[in-house]
Motif scaffolding. Sequence first.
Motif, PDB file in Angstrom:
ATOM      1  N   LYS A   1       1.005  -1.435   0.021  1.00  0.00           N
ATOM      2  CA  LYS A   1       0.167  -0.149  -0.108  1.00  0.00           C
ATOM      3  C   LYS A   1       0.815   1.290   0.167  1.00  0.00           C
ATOM      4  O   LYS A   1       2.065   1.119   0.146  1.00  0.00           O
ATOM      5  N   ILE A   2       0.236   2.419  -0.225  1.00  0.00           N
ATOM      6  CA  ILE A   2       0.636   3.621  -0.084  1.00  0.00           C
ATOM      7  C   ILE A   2       0.157   4.401   1.018  1.00  0.00           C
ATOM      8  O   ILE A   2      -1.326   4.351   1.024  1.00  0.00           O
ATOM      9  N   VAL A   3       0.876   4.703   2.259  1.00  0.00           N
ATOM     10  CA  VAL A   3       0.192   5.257   3.429  1.00  0.00           C
ATOM     11  C   VAL A   3       0.881   6.455   3.597  1.00  0.00           C
ATOM     12  O   VAL A   3       2.069   6.958   3.232  1.00  0.00           O
ATOM     13  N   GLY A   4       0.096   7.503   3.977  1.00  0.00           N
ATOM     14  CA  GLY A   4       0.537   9.047   4.111  1.00  0.00           C
ATOM     15  C   GLY A   4       0.851   9.273   5.690  1.00  0.00           C
ATOM     16  O   GLY A   4       0.186   8.686   6.457  1.00  0.00           O
ATOM     17  N   LEU A   5       1.705  10.216   5.848  1.00  0.00           N
ATOM     18  CA  LEU A   5       1.932  10.620   7.276  1.00  0.00           C
ATOM     19  C   LEU A   5       2.258  12.442   7.244  1.00  0.00           C
ATOM     20  O   LEU A   5       2.891  13.057   6.258  1.00  0.00           O
ATOM     21  N   ILE A   6       0.933  13.161   7.572  1.00  0.00           N
ATOM     22  CA  ILE A   6       0.961  14.481   7.757  1.00  0.00           C
ATOM     23  C   ILE A   6       1.029  14.878   9.277  1.00  0.00           C
ATOM     24  O   ILE A   6       1.019  14.358  10.178  1.00  0.00           O
ATOM     25  N   GLY A   7       1.262  16.354   9.185  1.00  0.00           N
ATOM     26  CA  GLY A   7       1.138  17.083  10.213  1.00  0.00           C
ATOM     27  C   GLY A   7       2.148  18.285  10.419  1.00  0.00           C
ATOM     28  O   GLY A   7       2.724  18.451   9.431  1.00  0.00           O
ATOM     29  N   PRO A   8       1.718  19.161  11.319  1.00  0.00           N
ATOM     30  CA  PRO A   8       2.611  20.551  11.186  1.00  0.00           C
ATOM     31  C   PRO A   8       3.955  20.277  11.261  1.00  0.00           C
ATOM     32  O   PRO A   8       4.427  19.454  11.848  1.00  0.00           O
ATOM     33  N   ASN A   9       4.920  21.544  10.948  1.00  0.00           N
ATOM     34  CA  ASN A   9       6.163  21.383  11.239  1.00  0.00           C
ATOM     35  C   ASN A   9       6.272  21.070  12.735  1.00  0.00           C
ATOM     36  O   ASN A   9       5.674  21.887  13.645  1.00  0.00           O
ATOM     37  N   GLY A  10       7.233  20.185  12.939  1.00  0.00           N
ATOM     38  CA  GLY A  10       7.729  19.991  14.454  1.00  0.00           C
ATOM     39  C   GLY A  10       6.925  19.111  15.031  1.00  0.00           C
ATOM     40  O   GLY A  10       6.881  19.011  16.171  1.00  0.00           O
ATOM     41  N   SER A  11       5.844  18.263  14.308  1.00  0.00           N
ATOM     42  CA  SER A  11       5.038  17.342  14.958  1.00  0.00           C
ATOM     43  C   SER A  11       5.739  16.109  14.997  1.00  0.00           C
ATOM     44  O   SER A  11       4.843  15.247  15.928  1.00  0.00           O
TER      45      SER A  11
ATOM     46  N   THR B   1       6.037  -1.154  -0.942  1.00  0.00           N
ATOM     47  CA  THR B   1       5.211  -0.343  -0.209  1.00  0.00           C
ATOM     48  C   THR B   1       5.921   1.106   0.226  1.00  0.00           C
ATOM     49  O   THR B   1       7.068   1.374   0.460  1.00  0.00           O
ATOM     50  N   LEU B   2       4.987   2.043   0.197  1.00  0.00           N
ATOM     51  CA  LEU B   2       5.617   3.325   0.447  1.00  0.00           C
ATOM     52  C   LEU B   2       4.600   3.998   1.615  1.00  0.00           C
ATOM     53  O   LEU B   2       3.541   3.948   1.873  1.00  0.00           O
ATOM     54  N   LEU B   3       5.441   4.747   2.604  1.00  0.00           N
ATOM     55  CA  LEU B   3       5.007   5.582   3.617  1.00  0.00           C
ATOM     56  C   LEU B   3       5.532   6.921   3.449  1.00  0.00           C
ATOM     57  O   LEU B   3       6.792   6.942   3.149  1.00  0.00           O
ATOM     58  N   VAL B   4       4.764   7.878   3.008  1.00  0.00           N
ATOM     59  CA  VAL B   4       5.174   9.208   2.587  1.00  0.00           C
ATOM     60  C   VAL B   4       4.625  10.213   3.425  1.00  0.00           C
ATOM     61  O   VAL B   4       3.592  10.586   3.692  1.00  0.00           O
ATOM     62  N   ILE B   5       5.656  11.282   3.848  1.00  0.00           N
ATOM     63  CA  ILE B   5       5.353  12.332   4.565  1.00  0.00           C
ATOM     64  C   ILE B   5       5.362  13.449   3.654  1.00  0.00           C
ATOM     65  O   ILE B   5       6.210  13.539   2.654  1.00  0.00           O
ATOM     66  N   GLU B   6       4.135  14.235   3.483  1.00  0.00           N
ATOM     67  CA  GLU B   6       3.897  15.067   2.312  1.00  0.00           C
ATOM     68  C   GLU B   6       3.076  16.273   3.011  1.00  0.00           C
ATOM     69  O   GLU B   6       2.147  15.863   3.627  1.00  0.00           O
ATOM     70  N   HIS B   7       3.517  17.561   2.612  1.00  0.00           N
ATOM     71  CA  HIS B   7       2.871  18.808   2.906  1.00  0.00           C
ATOM     72  C   HIS B   7       1.886  19.203   1.741  1.00  0.00           C
ATOM     73  O   HIS B   7       0.940  19.715   2.069  1.00  0.00           O
ATOM     74  N   ASN B   8       2.136  18.660   0.601  1.00  0.00           N
ATOM     75  CA  ASN B   8       1.154  18.984  -0.611  1.00  0.00           C
ATOM     76  C   ASN B   8      -0.132  18.139  -0.382  1.00  0.00           C
ATOM     77  O   ASN B   8       0.056  16.750  -0.802  1.00  0.00           O
ATOM     78  N   MET B   9      -1.222  18.691  -0.029  1.00  0.00           N
ATOM     79  CA  MET B   9      -2.348  18.017   0.246  1.00  0.00           C
ATOM     80  C   MET B   9      -3.018  17.329  -1.038  1.00  0.00           C
ATOM     81  O   MET B   9      -3.454  16.228  -0.869  1.00  0.00           O
ATOM     82  N   ARG B  10      -2.859  17.977  -2.020  1.00  0.00           N
ATOM     83  CA  ARG B  10      -3.192  17.444  -3.453  1.00  0.00           C
ATOM     84  C   ARG B  10      -2.668  15.994  -3.626  1.00  0.00           C
ATOM     85  O   ARG B  10      -3.266  15.046  -4.051  1.00  0.00           O
ATOM     86  N   VAL B  11      -1.301  16.201  -3.428  1.00  0.00           N
ATOM     87  CA  VAL B  11      -0.431  14.888  -3.674  1.00  0.00           C
ATOM     88  C   VAL B  11      -0.946  13.819  -2.906  1.00  0.00           C
ATOM     89  O   VAL B  11      -1.278  12.734  -3.285  1.00  0.00           O
ATOM     90  N   ILE B  12      -1.063  14.060  -1.329  1.00  0.00           N
ATOM     91  CA  ILE B  12      -0.969  13.003  -0.495  1.00  0.00           C
ATOM     92  C   ILE B  12      -2.482  12.467  -0.524  1.00  0.00           C
ATOM     93  O   ILE B  12      -2.816  11.283  -0.483  1.00  0.00           O
ATOM     94  N   MET B  13      -3.387  13.072  -0.896  1.00  0.00           N
ATOM     95  CA  MET B  13      -4.900  12.941  -1.095  1.00  0.00           C
ATOM     96  C   MET B  13      -5.072  11.718  -1.949  1.00  0.00           C
ATOM     97  O   MET B  13      -5.773  11.004  -2.097  1.00  0.00           O
ATOM     98  N   ASN B  14      -4.395  12.297  -3.052  1.00  0.00           N
ATOM     99  CA  ASN B  14      -4.413  11.141  -4.369  1.00  0.00           C
ATOM    100  C   ASN B  14      -3.791  10.012  -4.126  1.00  0.00           C
ATOM    101  O   ASN B  14      -3.950   9.174  -4.836  1.00  0.00           O
ATOM    102  N   LEU B  15      -2.421  10.055  -3.634  1.00  0.00           N
ATOM    103  CA  LEU B  15      -1.491   9.178  -3.571  1.00  0.00           C
ATOM    104  C   LEU B  15      -1.847   8.121  -2.551  1.00  0.00           C
ATOM    105  O   LEU B  15      -1.982   6.871  -2.744  1.00  0.00           O
ATOM    106  N   ALA B  16      -2.053   8.648  -1.250  1.00  0.00           N
ATOM    107  CA  ALA B  16      -2.319   7.628  -0.161  1.00  0.00           C
ATOM    108  C   ALA B  16      -3.605   6.972   0.076  1.00  0.00           C
ATOM    109  O   ALA B  16      -4.590   7.545  -0.429  1.00  0.00           O
TER     110      ALA B  16
END
Length: 248
Positions: free
Chosen positions: A31-41, A199-214
Amino acid sequence: MTPILEVAGVRKTFGGVVANNDISIQVPPGKIVGLIGPNGSGKTTLFNSIVGYHPVDAGSIRFDGNEITQLRVPEIARLGMLRTFQQTRIYGLMTCVQNMQISARTTQGAPWQVMFNRIPPEDTERAEALLEFVGLYAKRHLRAGDLSFGQQKLLEFAMALMSEPKMLLLDEPTAGINPTLINGLMDRLQRVNADLGVTLLVIEHNMRVIMNLAEYIYCLAHGELLAFGKPDEIRNDQRVIDAYLGAH
Ligand SMILES: Nc1ncnc2c1ncn2[C@@H]1O[C@H](COP(=O)(O)OP(=O)(O)O)[C@@H](O)[C@H]1O
Ligand SMILES: [Mg+2]
């Protein structure tokens, strides 16, 4: 399905700073799973803990049937899990092909083997094929330091693929990449996942990218796990909007 990566109750502190507190995540194989959160989180800290860059204070990490909590970076890399960096890690004075060659399993990252030309021909073939895959074939004999920042990130991504990993942790793959190249990069990430089975675990700030990918997304805030869900659930989660999306 048994997760390929299972992080359970991981805690990591730096002096008085709690960078990760009781973090549990599961990544299913393929799978492709995303990891998001503010800077320093605590996103990058979590990546560093997973790949064995530093020891954790508590919790356990399993990868592909192995207990890896106590293992360090080279051992975990040999099991098939690698990360890329927010800032690229390449040898600027070496060519793209040479950077690829030192990333092959055979050399175990020893640059002297490349300098002395002890390179199996199949490594060079694979290096050129992967450079073609990321769109850098025409630049394969240029010094890596002469590439643009975005091209260096593509090179680093191709280098990570050189060792045929089972899983890649990508730290902000689109950061600093020219917007016109982002769709192409997304397409490559999807192909690495679908065609090569990585399998991918992806930190990403670009919401369009991560919402489409993960397929699933974890959201951290202040070192804690704030939310987990499918992209639509995360997008509409009031806690995520307040902590993160509201600011985007
Ligand atoms: N090596 C370190 N030494 C001290 N503090 C650190 C270190 N690495 C990260 N931190 C701190 O841990 C917190 C989480 O940082 P980080 O994991 O880099 O967040 P993110 O990647 O989500 O922006 C921050 O407060 C940061 O200052
Ligand atoms: Mg970070």
